[in-house]
Write an enzyme that holds these catalytic residues in place. Structure first.
Site, PDB file in Angstrom:
ATOM      1  N   CYS A 103       0.878  -1.311   0.091  1.00 30.97           N
ATOM      2  CA  CYS A 103       0.075  -0.011  -0.082  1.00 30.97           C
ATOM      3  C   CYS A 103       0.906   1.335   0.204  1.00 30.97           C
ATOM      4  O   CYS A 103       1.613   1.427  -0.921  1.00 30.97           O
ATOM      5  CB  CYS A 103      -0.999  -0.005   1.189  1.00 30.97           C
ATOM      6  SG  CYS A 103      -2.433   1.093   1.048  1.00 30.97           S
ATOM      7  N   HIS A 104       0.779   2.167   1.153  1.00 33.81           N
ATOM      8  CA  HIS A 104       1.702   3.025   1.129  1.00 33.81           C
ATOM      9  C   HIS A 104       3.245   2.766   1.637  1.00 33.81           C
ATOM     10  O   HIS A 104       3.912   3.727   1.773  1.00 33.81           O
ATOM     11  CB  HIS A 104       1.112   4.245   2.246  1.00 33.81           C
ATOM     12  CG  HIS A 104       0.133   4.977   1.772  1.00 33.81           C
ATOM     13  ND1 HIS A 104      -1.386   4.152   1.606  1.00 33.81           N
ATOM     14  CD2 HIS A 104      -0.412   6.115   1.292  1.00 33.81           C
ATOM     15  CE1 HIS A 104      -2.162   5.158   1.123  1.00 33.81           C
ATOM     16  NE2 HIS A 104      -1.698   6.258   0.997  1.00 33.81           N
TER      17      HIS A 104
END
Length: 175
Positions: A103-104
């Site tokens: 994800c991030h």
């Protein structure tokens, strides 16, 4: 078995921490949650789970670990500018150890200067950030490039976990 670091701060994506953490432990590996402050309570952004930092980044070194996992959510944003976090992942990379980011999570790789030339994926809105950092962005559930494993979203967790466990089961080769 292997010793795996999890880099964590508040507002992590709950499942992106919990599912890989539980799977890695279930596979027999030791897990250590590393935060900015030892003993700090870290809560997921969905408030479904809380972890306690086992160690602070200033008291660990990459050579104490066999791999690192970077869950997504807002946690990477809260960690990415910390020079010790950056140095930790740089040292893991220079030692050829697995680095898994979902994800991030790749935000930390970008800030540490590790994305250039790597084939990576991430949460789709960060695509331009990876490209601007010199990475070859791919839109797929998991990207494996050398010692790197990256995925996009919670929907990709099964592939992310599978490839992370594969890395843990494979001997580390020096770059």
């Amino acid at each position: 078995m292997k010793k795996v670091a999890f880099l964590l701060a508040n507002d992590f994506e709950d499942s992106e921490m919990q599912k890989p953490y539980d799977a890695i432990k279930a596979d027999g590996h030791e897990t250590v949650i590393i935060g900015l402050k030892k003993g700090e309570q870290l809560t997921g952004k969905n408030k479904t789970i809380t972890y306690t930092a086992d160690a602070s980044i200033d008291e660990v070194k990459a050579d104490q670990f066999d791999a690192v996992v970077i869950p997504g959510g807002s946690s990477p944003e809260n960690l990415r500018l910390n020079k010790q976090i950056q140095q930790f992942v740089k040292d893991m990379d220079s030692q050829g150890k697995p680095i898994s980011a979902i994800c991030h999570g790749p935000q930390i790789l970008i800030s540490a200067g590790l994305a250039k030339g790597k084939t990576l994926t991430c949460y789709p809105p960060l695509k331009d950030d990876l490209i601007n950092a010199g990475a070859n962005y791919v839109d797929q559930e998991v990207a494996v490039d050398g010692n790197y494993v990256t995925s996009r979203t919670p929907a990709d967790e099964p592939a992310f976990i599978r490839e992370t466990l594969n890395k843990l089961r494979t001997p580390v080769s020096q770059p």
